[in-house]
Scaffold this motif. Structure first.
Motif, PDB file in Angstrom:
ATOM      1  N   SER A   1    -121.852  13.372   3.757  1.00 49.04           N
ATOM      2  CA  SER A   1    -122.744  12.762   4.735  1.00 49.04           C
ATOM      3  C   SER A   1    -123.318  11.448   4.221  1.00 49.04           C
ATOM      4  CB  SER A   1    -123.892  13.727   5.068  1.00 49.04           C
ATOM      5  OG  SER A   1    -124.617  14.071   3.895  1.00 49.04           O
ATOM      6  N   ASN A   2    -123.145  11.179   2.947  1.00 51.02           N
ATOM      7  CA  ASN A   2    -123.637   9.947   2.312  1.00 51.02           C
ATOM      8  C   ASN A   2    -122.488   8.953   2.187  1.00 51.02           C
ATOM      9  OD1 ASN A   2    -124.622   7.923   0.664  1.00 51.02           O
ATOM     10  ND2 ASN A   2    -125.701   9.325  -0.723  1.00 51.02           N
ATOM     11  N   PRO A   3    -122.515   7.848   2.893  1.00 55.05           N
ATOM     12  CA  PRO A   3    -121.385   6.900   2.862  1.00 55.05           C
ATOM     13  C   PRO A   3    -121.152   6.271   1.499  1.00 55.05           C
ATOM     14  CG  PRO A   3    -123.248   5.985   4.095  1.00 55.05           C
ATOM     15  CD  PRO A   3    -123.567   7.422   3.847  1.00 55.05           C
ATOM     16  N   THR A   4    -122.152   6.298   0.610  1.00 60.31           N
ATOM     17  CA  THR A   4    -121.933   5.734  -0.736  1.00 60.31           C
ATOM     18  C   THR A   4    -121.026   6.620  -1.581  1.00 60.31           C
ATOM     19  OG1 THR A   4    -123.873   6.831  -1.691  1.00 60.31           O
ATOM     20  CG2 THR A   4    -124.219   4.677  -0.660  1.00 60.31           C
ATOM     21  N   HIS A   5    -120.708   7.782  -1.081  1.00 58.91           N
ATOM     22  CA  HIS A   5    -119.830   8.697  -1.816  1.00 58.91           C
ATOM     23  C   HIS A   5    -118.356   8.470  -1.487  1.00 58.91           C
ATOM     24  CE1 HIS A   5    -123.308  11.840  -2.278  1.00 58.91           C
ATOM     25  NE2 HIS A   5    -123.390  10.829  -3.140  1.00 58.91           N
ATOM     26  N   ALA A   6    -118.071   7.431  -0.723  1.00 56.17           N
ATOM     27  CA  ALA A   6    -116.690   7.156  -0.326  1.00 56.17           C
ATOM     28  C   ALA A   6    -115.853   6.769  -1.530  1.00 56.17           C
ATOM     29  CB  ALA A   6    -116.655   6.054   0.717  1.00 56.17           C
ATOM     30  N   LEU A   7    -114.544   6.981  -1.413  1.00 59.68           N
ATOM     31  CA  LEU A   7    -113.602   6.624  -2.474  1.00 59.68           C
ATOM     32  C   LEU A   7    -113.547   5.118  -2.627  1.00 59.68           C
ATOM     33  CD1 LEU A   7    -111.325   7.833  -4.373  1.00 59.68           C
ATOM     34  CD2 LEU A   7    -109.729   7.182  -2.544  1.00 59.68           C
ATOM     35  N   HIS A   8    -113.606   4.659  -3.858  1.00 64.14           N
ATOM     36  CA  HIS A   8    -113.468   3.228  -4.149  1.00 64.14           C
ATOM     37  C   HIS A   8    -112.007   2.917  -4.455  1.00 64.14           C
ATOM     38  CE1 HIS A   8    -117.980   2.729  -5.378  1.00 64.14           C
ATOM     39  NE2 HIS A   8    -117.811   3.106  -4.128  1.00 64.14           N
ATOM     40  N   SER A   9    -111.665   1.656  -4.370  1.00 64.68           N
ATOM     41  CA  SER A   9    -110.313   1.184  -4.707  1.00 64.68           C
ATOM     42  C   SER A   9    -109.252   1.984  -3.956  1.00 64.68           C
ATOM     43  CB  SER A   9    -110.078   1.276  -6.224  1.00 64.68           C
ATOM     44  OG  SER A   9    -111.062   0.575  -6.934  1.00 64.68           O
TER      45      SER A   9
ATOM     46  N   SER B   1    -106.976   0.814  -1.877  1.00 66.29           N
ATOM     47  CA  SER B   1    -105.776   0.089  -1.454  1.00 66.29           C
ATOM     48  C   SER B   1    -104.510   0.714  -2.003  1.00 66.29           C
ATOM     49  CB  SER B   1    -105.872  -1.385  -1.871  1.00 66.29           C
ATOM     50  OG  SER B   1    -106.031  -1.482  -3.281  1.00 66.29           O
ATOM     51  N   SER B   2    -104.541   1.153  -3.264  1.00 67.70           N
ATOM     52  CA  SER B   2    -103.326   1.739  -3.839  1.00 67.70           C
ATOM     53  C   SER B   2    -102.995   3.066  -3.178  1.00 67.70           C
ATOM     54  CB  SER B   2    -103.497   1.943  -5.340  1.00 67.70           C
ATOM     55  OG  SER B   2    -104.563   2.844  -5.611  1.00 67.70           O
ATOM     56  N   PHE B   3    -104.020   3.797  -2.771  1.00 65.36           N
ATOM     57  CA  PHE B   3    -103.782   5.101  -2.145  1.00 65.36           C
ATOM     58  C   PHE B   3    -103.340   4.943  -0.697  1.00 65.36           C
ATOM     59  CE2 PHE B   3    -105.597   8.816   0.209  1.00 65.36           C
ATOM     60  CZ  PHE B   3    -104.693   9.765  -0.275  1.00 65.36           C
ATOM     61  N   LEU B   4    -104.019   4.038   0.033  1.00 65.95           N
ATOM     62  CA  LEU B   4    -103.726   3.871   1.453  1.00 65.95           C
ATOM     63  C   LEU B   4    -102.665   2.825   1.720  1.00 65.95           C
ATOM     64  CD1 LEU B   4    -107.343   3.981   2.938  1.00 65.95           C
ATOM     65  CD2 LEU B   4    -105.681   5.832   2.767  1.00 65.95           C
ATOM     66  N   GLN B   5    -102.249   2.110   0.686  1.00 67.20           N
ATOM     67  CA  GLN B   5    -101.265   1.034   0.872  1.00 67.20           C
ATOM     68  C   GLN B   5    -101.733   0.039   1.922  1.00 67.20           C
ATOM     69  OE1 GLN B   5     -97.756   3.675   1.630  1.00 67.20           O
ATOM     70  NE2 GLN B   5     -96.834   2.570  -0.055  1.00 67.20           N
ATOM     71  N   ASP B   6    -103.049  -0.224   1.902  1.00 64.34           N
ATOM     72  CA  ASP B   6    -103.656  -1.182   2.836  1.00 64.34           C
ATOM     73  C   ASP B   6    -103.435  -0.786   4.289  1.00 64.34           C
ATOM     74  OD1 ASP B   6    -104.568  -2.820   0.743  1.00 64.34           O
ATOM     75  OD2 ASP B   6    -102.581  -3.724   0.580  1.00 64.34           O
ATOM     76  N   SER B   7    -103.261   0.481   4.546  1.00 69.21           N
ATOM     77  CA  SER B   7    -103.040   0.953   5.919  1.00 69.21           C
ATOM     78  C   SER B   7    -104.174   1.877   6.306  1.00 69.21           C
ATOM     79  CB  SER B   7    -101.688   1.689   6.021  1.00 69.21           C
ATOM     80  OG  SER B   7    -101.537   2.252   7.300  1.00 69.21           O
ATOM     81  N   GLU B   8    -105.185   1.326   6.972  1.00 73.35           N
ATOM     82  CA  GLU B   8    -106.343   2.135   7.343  1.00 73.35           C
ATOM     83  C   GLU B   8    -105.974   3.226   8.340  1.00 73.35           C
ATOM     84  OE1 GLU B   8    -109.295  -0.465   8.811  1.00 73.35           O
ATOM     85  OE2 GLU B   8    -109.521  -1.607   6.959  1.00 73.35           O
ATOM     86  N   THR B   9    -104.982   2.955   9.153  1.00 74.53           N
ATOM     87  CA  THR B   9    -104.637   3.943  10.170  1.00 74.53           C
ATOM     88  C   THR B   9    -103.987   5.176   9.564  1.00 74.53           C
ATOM     89  OG1 THR B   9    -102.488   2.865  10.516  1.00 74.53           O
ATOM     90  CG2 THR B   9    -104.318   2.166  11.905  1.00 74.53           C
ATOM     91  N   SER B  10    -103.544   5.067   8.312  1.00 72.33           N
ATOM     92  CA  SER B  10    -102.897   6.202   7.664  1.00 72.33           C
ATOM     93  C   SER B  10    -103.852   6.990   6.793  1.00 72.33           C
ATOM     94  CB  SER B  10    -101.714   5.710   6.803  1.00 72.33           C
ATOM     95  OG  SER B  10    -100.766   5.045   7.597  1.00 72.33           O
TER      96      SER B  10
ATOM     97  N   LEU C   1    -116.782  10.827  -4.210  1.00 79.51           N
ATOM     98  CA  LEU C   1    -115.513  10.299  -4.720  1.00 79.51           C
ATOM     99  C   LEU C   1    -115.664   8.911  -5.302  1.00 79.51           C
ATOM    100  CD1 LEU C   1    -113.155  11.355  -1.759  1.00 79.51           C
ATOM    101  CD2 LEU C   1    -113.759  12.657  -3.811  1.00 79.51           C
ATOM    102  N   SER C   2    -116.883   8.429  -5.388  1.00 81.74           N
ATOM    103  CA  SER C   2    -117.095   7.029  -5.774  1.00 81.74           C
ATOM    104  C   SER C   2    -116.645   6.730  -7.194  1.00 81.74           C
ATOM    105  CB  SER C   2    -118.575   6.655  -5.606  1.00 81.74           C
ATOM    106  OG  SER C   2    -119.402   7.480  -6.419  1.00 81.74           O
ATOM    107  N   GLY C   3    -116.620   7.739  -8.049  1.00 80.37           N
ATOM    108  CA  GLY C   3    -116.242   7.480  -9.438  1.00 80.37           C
ATOM    109  C   GLY C   3    -114.902   8.043  -9.833  1.00 80.37           C
ATOM    110  N   VAL C   4    -114.101   8.458  -8.864  1.00 84.39           N
ATOM    111  CA  VAL C   4    -112.843   9.135  -9.170  1.00 84.39           C
ATOM    112  C   VAL C   4    -111.796   8.147  -9.693  1.00 84.39           C
ATOM    113  CG1 VAL C   4    -110.917  10.427  -8.190  1.00 84.39           C
ATOM    114  CG2 VAL C   4    -113.257  10.963  -7.512  1.00 84.39           C
ATOM    115  N   ALA C   5    -111.164   8.506 -10.805  1.00 77.82           N
ATOM    116  CA  ALA C   5    -110.019   7.743 -11.318  1.00 77.82           C
ATOM    117  C   ALA C   5    -108.771   8.358 -10.696  1.00 77.82           C
ATOM    118  CB  ALA C   5    -109.973   7.832 -12.836  1.00 77.82           C
ATOM    119  N   HIS C   6    -107.996   7.546 -10.000  1.00 81.89           N
ATOM    120  CA  HIS C   6    -106.856   8.100  -9.276  1.00 81.89           C
ATOM    121  C   HIS C   6    -105.680   7.154  -9.357  1.00 81.89           C
ATOM    122  CE1 HIS C   6    -107.796   5.450  -5.747  1.00 81.89           C
ATOM    123  NE2 HIS C   6    -109.038   5.616  -6.184  1.00 81.89           N
TER     124      HIS C   6
END
Length: 1595
Positions: A1513-1521, A1523-1532, A1580-1585
């Motif tokens: 429920s806290n937007p600051t907990h979103a995954l950072h970085s 682009s590599s996971f989503l391949q710059d595709s927000e719709t995916s 997920l803000s600090g996750v190394a992936h």
């Protein structure tokens, strides 16, 4: 497409068959390239084309240099193809003898290049007969016209295959050579008897092609080539070469059969290529070209009499994928180095070959070749296998090995054999693929009987319709499988003694043969000697004259370079001294040629051997071993040499799998004392004649012959050289622990990317081999076995303790996962727990092992799929109170962090075991390690409780449902009762039925029990009687016990064995004297319903009973008085009760699908109930730690009893505990109202999710619908209890109950003026209630359940949905205002009315949404399509611009009212059907309720905005970085975990995996609020992936 049966992904590929060991791990995945230099250039550049094509091919598992296809026997008329394939005559196949290499290290001379695979000799037919027969054949061959013109025409066609149809008219001419070949095939076989197998393959191939009705023009070029082949093989000048080029002739036949298979299944192949997006013409052209090139090469070799290693091309389609994952034994295949020396054993080999080839009726299916150690059994077995496979026969060779017993080859025997047979023939391959296609578990099942029946019997029966030649299975060295119990099932199968008719060898095709070799062990002899279908020859009974001759040839060959020293007489003398032992002869030759001792010439050694061989048999071998070892270690050096020798050999013999010298040395460096300095290599190098691997560093060290192992481990035989392997177990325990401590590390294989599954790491197998060396691999897999094999000692215990305290514990799991051996950790951890049992000072270590085991059981699939997720997914999601989390989570800070809803303890349920039918009864063995269950289908299944694997095939014998099972107190027997009116006794270890069924009851046997001394069985029946039986004699004691007036449903025996307690449908409990069979006093009365179950306390003083009056009662055994009040809490029949061993807790199972634990003294339920599905039976382990339940849904569930007896923390439940059926939003948009199957109505704050009032309780069944008044002060709810209730929002109190419906109230609504309530019901009526008076007006007209109603905003109209119709009613008059609205093709499940009262929106079981004109009743536009399952709910925004829908497809969708188009992507996050939706008055939020027990709030604005990857429920907990996971595709971007719990991005990237059984409710990226119990929120803000995943660990 049916979602329950999604299409399998298919792949195609060209696979090459290789003569390599099929069970070699290196060869299974190795890519192979055909030698293109051996291929003649073709008209269109075939050589270069093939060299480009074949590097992509995979090398096939194949133990042979040739493959088999059907072999016809002789027929009455050669033109009759069916007779050719199914011979009716009794003529046998010819007698053939194979020459092949003998054992390493010395190899015999290589055969000529003309036939490099083996040397074949045959008894030559009469010359005159050959000439006469050949003349007849030539006359027939003259009729075969050459097809060169046809071939030229086809080959010259344009490359574009679309032009090929012009050549279709030539098909009949192309096929003519095939038909003519069939007409002379029998004659050819008589002229060339040694080629019958190959000729049968040609016949089968031609039949496949001729019978193919749907030929495609695209394959005409391949047909032309095959036509050329059939012309070639019948040319007179080529026929004379067959004998000298038999192996090549066989390869041509095999390749022709593969081509025939490709042609006959071409239409299927095209379909697959189309689905895979491949260019059909290009793929066809490339495939056919590869076939043509190989056939050209083979024919040229045949012409030139120059055989080369050309590999047969196999084109696999669907079946290649179907057979992936077949569990095979590594290194268990044919070894040509073990074949007999040429011209030896000829008489025996001919005898076996005659047996294989025989078509006589009643020919024995099994040939058992026995003999003592050293007699040459292995050589005979490998020679026969090599001979048959080299001829193209359909066969398999499976070898046991004493040094590989840890591999449990017996569990993989028939999966491996089935794979081999599939490699030999496309017919068998397709039959096997069909068998496993929808039964994936067959590929890995350890159930030998199931393997045999479904992987061997079934497919071979199908294949035998086309295969006339024998199917040969060679099982070599069965005695080396391990202890007798390791081969018990195999022997029972070979002896035809399994409990199923389909297991009998007589049921197999007539051409099925099994050659078995073993030493004459007692268990093998007892199983096979009397079987009529087993032919037995003992090498110990072979004529000495015959054996001496063979041994002379062998010795002459071995001493060939010393012929100037040893004449024929001396060689004969040596052979005579051998006593028929080939192994002694080998050792004698090695000794005579040896140079270990200065001053002894070969002649001197010969004299010493001859002079010292007065003994025979085993003693003769022992003396040779003594002589060789004595020379290596002279008597005067024994004091120093013997301890070193015994320690090193002890390490070799005690190792659970053979290891090479470097690994043995590396492990010895970690021995705990001075023995660590012993020189392993120095000892082994001197034993070259006795062990393998002395000349290189890669070959594992093992005794060359089993007799050497027997000699060393028998002190009476070896004396000073005795090796006590058990004495080394402690050293190996220390060594394995220390090797792991020194060599394990984080990310041991340097995996770069956490997004990839292990299967997508291209060089993972090489990385594992390079990074996890042999000693580390061995230590990881076997340390637990060595520890548990050692007597308990504190120093070793402390090393184990240290192992569980440090990170190497995690790294151990990582290494096991990478080696695909993680399942073995369960056995290791269980054995460690047992080893520490009784040592209280190390209880914490046992706890650590148990906690690790729970960790593995929970996360094994995650770790095995992608090993980095051991750290990224398993560790962070482990319960906070688990030792694994407490010990290691902090060391990995950059992983998903649970900020809300973190589970504290391991869940109640450990595992689910799937039975093959509905489970009626369960029992646990006294050791707690086995579960037995009786099922509806009349079988009993027995499972390992740790692994969940079946221990053997189902126990068959009963012919009706098995209603009761029980273990004897010693665990040796299982007793079962059945609806077939019988009781049966089984051996719990083997599953074998003991004695005949116990007959006497005249009705169903409902219950059985065994006396504590194991001597008596008690049974109760529908015939209202109880019987007592003698366990040994299976006879009844005395007369039946009579007294009950209803079915006897349950019996129990007191711990002292003196009393029987029974419960009956007559509502009474009786106590009987077991000896006299008389009743003690009057029956116990008190229950008001049938007594379903009884149990007796451990002290024998109390009886516990359960009844369909839904109560449990406790009784005094002596007085029959009820002790205290009945135990109440269940809402259904109490079907099973049990008492924990300490007697202070009672466990009960009920038809209400719950299991409860009660305090036996207070009668109070402990903790929360266990929820099962369709419950039937319960059992408890003796230690009270586990509960097992069985259900009609075919499952057995294993539960941790500690989680419900107060030992585990249970979180308070604050939200709904069952499906949320209905949601509504208050007019001010501040609160949500929900109704649930948990019978409550709840009110929530829409911002915080907190409950605004206590649950509204009053309904006695599911709440199906809720509505809020226009002023927000009142709530109305409809229920399955057939009532409507009114509630005050502010106080939460009920303000009235409306009754009148006669079935479920599915839907309710409140009029805008708050004067009326409208309800729709399954009683097919609508009722309009006056809120003030409670009076109702009934609206009739629907003929089916009314599922949904709505009231227009002006209060004038009601809309209802029922069946496939929608009706509009006048609120005032109650009359239908128009004709029904028709258009849906299934139930109308939901309706809504637009605010302007112009439109109706409906959702249906037909998966569509429709919009209707309110005035005309006409549909507006086409149906709204997008959902893939029932549309359960629809709502309309307050401005009328949007429609919201919820579906069984677990999604919420938003639609544009005007255009009917979907707005944005669906909202995903629910894990169950969406049952209800509502839209907030401001149109900004959607609220949905689901069967997954959650309420979710969605932000509509996110439909048109970037959605952060956030599970909180806290937007600051979103995954950072991202682009590599989503391949710059927000719709995916993923909307939540998939069905397996994985959060997956584009390209199947793996982010992390959530264990859904721990965390069923998780925030989705589109949620602003989730209302559920223990809803999971992640930071997920600090996750190394991705490629940074290795940074998750503290550096």
């Amino acid at each position: 497409m049916n979602e329950d049966h999604p299409p399998r992904k298919k792949r195609s590929g060209l696979l090459k068959r290789s003569p390599l060991n099929p069970h070699s791990a290196e060869e299974r995945g190795r890519k192979a390239v055909i030698d293109s230099s051996s291929l003649p250039p073709s008209r269109n550049g075939s050589r270069s084309r093939l060299s480009r094509l074949l590097p992509k091919c995979l090398r096939k598992r194949f133990a042979r240099s040739a493959e088999q296809s059907p072999n016809p026997g002789p027929t009455a008329t050669g033109s009759n193809t069916r007779n050719l394939l199914h011979p009716q005559t009794s003529q046998d196949f010819p007698l053939l003898t194979t020459s092949a290499p003998e054992p390493n290290p010395d190899q015999p001379p290589k055969p000529s290049a003309a036939n490099s695979s083996s040397t074949i000799t045959s008894e030559q037919p009469d010359t005159k007969l050959i000439q006469e027969t050949l003349a007849k054949a030539t006359a027939g061959i003259d009729r075969i016209g050459h097809v060169s013109g046809i071939v030229e025409n086809v080959a010259s066609a344009p490359d574009n295959l679309q032009s090929v149809p012009d050549t279709i008219d030539s098909f009949s001419k192309i096929l003519k050579p095939l038909e003519n070949f069939n007409s002379v095939a029998t004659t050819l076989a008589n002229v060339h008897p040694y080629a019958k197998v190959a000729l049968s393959i040609f016949t089968c191939a031609s039949k496949m092609i001729i019978d193919q009705a749907h030929r495609d023009a695209a394959v005409s070029r391949l047909l032309s080539k095959i036509s050329e082949v059939y012309t070639f093989i019948t040319e007179e000048k080529e026929l004379v070469k067959i004998q000298s080029m038999l192996a090549t002739y066989g390869k041509i036949a095999q390749q022709t059969l593969e081509c025939a298979d490709f042609i006959s299944h071409y239409s299927e192949t095209k379909s697959v290529w189309i689905r895979l997006g491949k260019h059909v013409f290009d793929e066809t052209d490339a495939t056919i070209q590869s076939y043509n090139d190989v056939l050209d090469s083979l024919m040229q070799q045949f012409r030139d009499l120059a055989a080369r290693d050309t590999v047969v091309i196999v084109h696999h389609m669907d079946e290649s994928l179907d057979l992936v994952g077949m569990k095979n034994a590594t290194g268990a295949g044919l070894n040509t180095s073990k074949c007999c020396l040429p011209n030896t054993r000829q008489e025996l080999l001919k005898d076996i070959q005659n047996w294989i080839s025989s078509t006589e009726e009643g020919a024995p299916r099994v040939f058992w070749l026995s003999g003592t150690a050293g007699k040459g059994k292995s050589a005979v077995a490998h020679t026969i296998a090599n001979w048959y496979i080299d001829q193209g026969g359909l066969g398999s060779c499976f070898c046991f090995d004493r040094t590989r017993q840890a591999d449990r080859r017996q569990d993989k025997i028939f999966t491996t054999i089935a794979s081999d047979l599939a490699d030999c023939s496309p017919v068998m391959r397709r039959a096997l693929a069909h068998a496993v296609r929808d039964h994936n578990g067959l590929k890995r099942t350890p159930d030998i009987t199931k393997q045999w029946q479904q992987l061997i019997v079934g497919p071979t029966t199908i294949a035998s319709k086309d295969i006339a030649a024998p199917i040969l299975i060679v099982i070599e060295a069965l005695d080396e499988s391990g202890e007798a119990d390791s081969r018990e099932q195999i022997l029972r199968l070979l002896a035809g003694k399994l409990n199923t008719s389909t297991s009998q060898l007589a049921e197999l095709p007539a051409n099925f043969r099994i050659l078995l070799t073993s030493r004459p062990f007692e268990d093998i002899h007892n199983a096979l000697h009397a079987a009529s279908h087993v032919r037995h020859i003992s090498l110990d009974d072979i004529s000495p004259t015959s054996t001496d001759h063979d041994i002379q040839l062998y010795i002459s060959h071995k001493l060939e370079d010393l012929r100037h020293v040893f004449n024929d007489a001396k060689i004969k003398t040596l052979a005579e001294k051998s006593d028929g032992l080939f192994e002694w002869a080998r050792l004698a030759c090695v000794y005579i040629k040896g140079t270990n001792k200065v001053g002894l010439r070969p002649a001197d050694r010969f004299d010493a051997v001859v002079a010292g061989t007065s003994e025979t048999g085993t003693r003769l071998l022992d003396m040779m071993y003594e002589r060789i070892l004595g020379e290596i270690m002279p008597k005067n050096e024994h004091r120093e040499a013997i301890p070193v020798f015994c320690s090193v050999m002890g390490q070799i013999l005690a190792s659970l799998e053979p290891l090479p010298i470097p690994a043995l040395t590396a492990m010895r460096l970690h021995f705990p004392d001075v023995r660590r300095s012993y020189d392993v290599e120095g000892v082994i190098k001197s034993l070259g004649s006795l062990v393998t691997g002395t000349t290189d560093t890669q070959t594992p060290i093992r005794p060359l012959h089993a007799s050497f192992y027997d000699f060393l481990t028998d002190k009476s035989r070896s004396q000073d050289f005795f090796v006590d392997a058990s004495a080394v177990q402690g050293d190996l325990a220390f060594a394995t622990l220390r090797v792991m401590d020194s060599e394990l590390c984080f990310n041991i294989c340097s995996l770069e990317n956490s997004y990839l599954p292990n299967s997508s790491v291209p060089d993972l197998e090489k990385r594992v081999k390079d990074s996890i060396l042999a000693q580390l691999s061995y230590s990881c897999r076997f340390w637990g076995t060595h520890v548990s094999s050692t007597s308990f000692e504190s120093s070793l215990a402390k090393e184990v303790e240290a192992f569980f305290d440090e990170e190497p514990l995690l790294w151990w799991l990582e290494a096991l996962a990478l080696m695909k051996s993680l399942s073995g950790s369960a056995v290791t951890l269980s054995s460690i727990t047992d080893w520490f049992s009784g040592h209280t000072e190390f209880t914490h270590v046992s706890d650590a092992a148990r906690d690790t085991l729970r960790f593995v059981r929970t996360f094994a699939s995650t770790i095995l799929r992608s090993t980095p997720h051991l750290y990224l997914s398993a560790l962070p999601f482990a319960p906070t109170q688990s030792r694994m989390f407490r010990k290691f989570a902090a060391k990995f800070p950059c992983t998903p962090r649970i900020v809300a809803g973190h589970v504290e303890n391991w869940p109640q349920m450990e595992k689910i075991i799937h039975a093959n039918d509905g489970v009626l009864s369960v029992a646990m063995s006294p050791s707690g390690k086995r579960i037995a269950c009786g099922v509806d289908g009349g079988m009993i299944q027995v499972w390992d409780i740790e692994t969940g694997e079946a221990l053997y095939a189902p126990l068959r014998g009963h012919t009706s449902p098995v209603t009761s099972v029980v273990f004897s107190l010693d665990g040796r027997h299982i007793v079962s009762g059945s609806g077939d009116k019988t009781v049966r006794v089984w051996d719990a270890k083997t599953g074998e039925a003991l004695g005949p069924p116990l007959r006497g009851h005249t009705g169903w046997v409902r219950c059985v029990a065994i006396s504590p001394d194991g001597k008596r069985i008690v049974s109760g029946s529908d015939d209202k009687t109880i019987r007592v039986w003698n366990m040994e004699t299976c006879e009844a004691f005395g007369v039946p016990l009579q007294g009950h007036t209803g079915w006897v449903r349950c019996v129990a025996i007191s711990p002292d064995g003196k009393r029987i307690v029974s419960g009956s449908d007559d509502k009474t409990i009786w106590v009987w004297n077991l000896e006299t069979c008389e009743a003690f006093g009057a029956p116990f009365q008190g229950h008001k319903g049938h007594v379903w179950c009884v149990a007796i306390s451990p002290d024998g003083k109390r009886i516990v009973s359960g009844s369909d009056d839904i109560t449990i009662r406790v009784w005094d055994m002596e007085t029959g008085e009820a002790l205290g009040a009945s135990l109440q809490g269940h809402t259904g029949t109490v079907m099973s009760v049990a008492i924990m061993s300490h007697g202070n807790r009672i466990v009960s199972g009920s038809f209400d699908q719950t299991v409860r634990v009660w305090d036996a003294k207070t009668g109070v339920a402990s903790g929360s109930p266990l929820h099962t599905n369709s419950y039937s039976s319960v059992a408890i382990s003796q230690d009270g730690n586990r509960i097992v339940t069985g259900s009609h849904d075919r499952t057995i569930r294993v539960w941790d009893a500690n989680t419900i007896t107060g030992k585990a923390l249970v979180s308070a439940l604050q939200s709904h505990t069952d499906s949320v059926n209905s949601v509504a939003i208050s007019p001010d948009g501040h609160s949500i109202v929900s109704g649930s199957n948990d019978k409550t109505v709840r009110v929530w704050d829409i911002e915080t999710g907190k409950a605004l009032v206590d649950p509204l309780i009053g309904h006695t069944d599911s709440v199906l619908s809720v509505a809020i008044s226009s002023d927000g002060k009142s709530i109305v709810s409809g229920s399955a209890d057939e009532t409507i209730r009114k509630w005050n929002v502010e106080t939460g109190e009920a303000s009235g109950v409306l009754q009148g419906h006669t079935n479920w109230v599915q839907s309710v609504a409140i009029s805008p003026d708050r004067n009326h309530i409208v309800s729709g019901s399954d009683d097919r009526t609508i009722r309009v209630w006056h809120i003030g008076t409670g009076e109702a007006r009934r609206l009739s007209g629907h003929s089916r359940f009314v599922r949904s109603i709505a009231i227009s905003s002006d209060g004038n109209c009601i809309v209802s949905g029922s069946g496939d119709k929608i009706r509009v009613w006048d609120m005032g008059t109650g009359q239908a205002s128009s004709a029904p609205l028709k258009g849906h093709t299934s139930y109308v499940l939901s309706v809504a009315i637009s605010p302007d009262v112009c439109r109706i929106v409906s959702g249906s079981g037909d998966k569509t949404i429709r919009v209707w004109d309110m005035g005309t009743g006409k549909p507006l536009g086409a149906p709204l399509q997008g959902h893939t399952d029932f549309v359960n709910a629809v709502a309309i925004s307050s401005d009328g611009s949007r429609i919201v829908s919820g579906s069984d497809d677990e999604t919420v969708r938003v639609w544009d009212m005007q255009t009917g188009e979907g707005v944005g992507a669906p909202f995903r996050g629910h894990t169950g059907p969406v049952l209800s939706v509502a839209i907030s008055p401001d149109g900004k939020h959607i609220v949905s309720g689901s069967k997954d027990k959650t309420i979710r709030v969605w932000d509509i604005d996110l439909l048109n905005r970037h959605r952060p990857l956030c599970f909180s429920s806290n937007p600051t907990h979103a995954l950072h970085s991202t682009s590599s996971f989503l391949q710059d595709s927000e719709t995916s971007a993923p909307s939540g975990p998939n069905e397996e719990g994985w959060v997956v991005g584009p390209g199947e990237r793996l982010l992390f995996c959530i264990p859904l059984n721990f965390y069923p409710a998780t925030y989705a990226p589109d949620n602003t609020l989730v209302i559920a119990n223990n809803v999971l929120q992640l930071d997920l803000s600090g996750v190394a992936h991705g490629t940074s995943w290795h940074k998750c660990r503290t550096q």
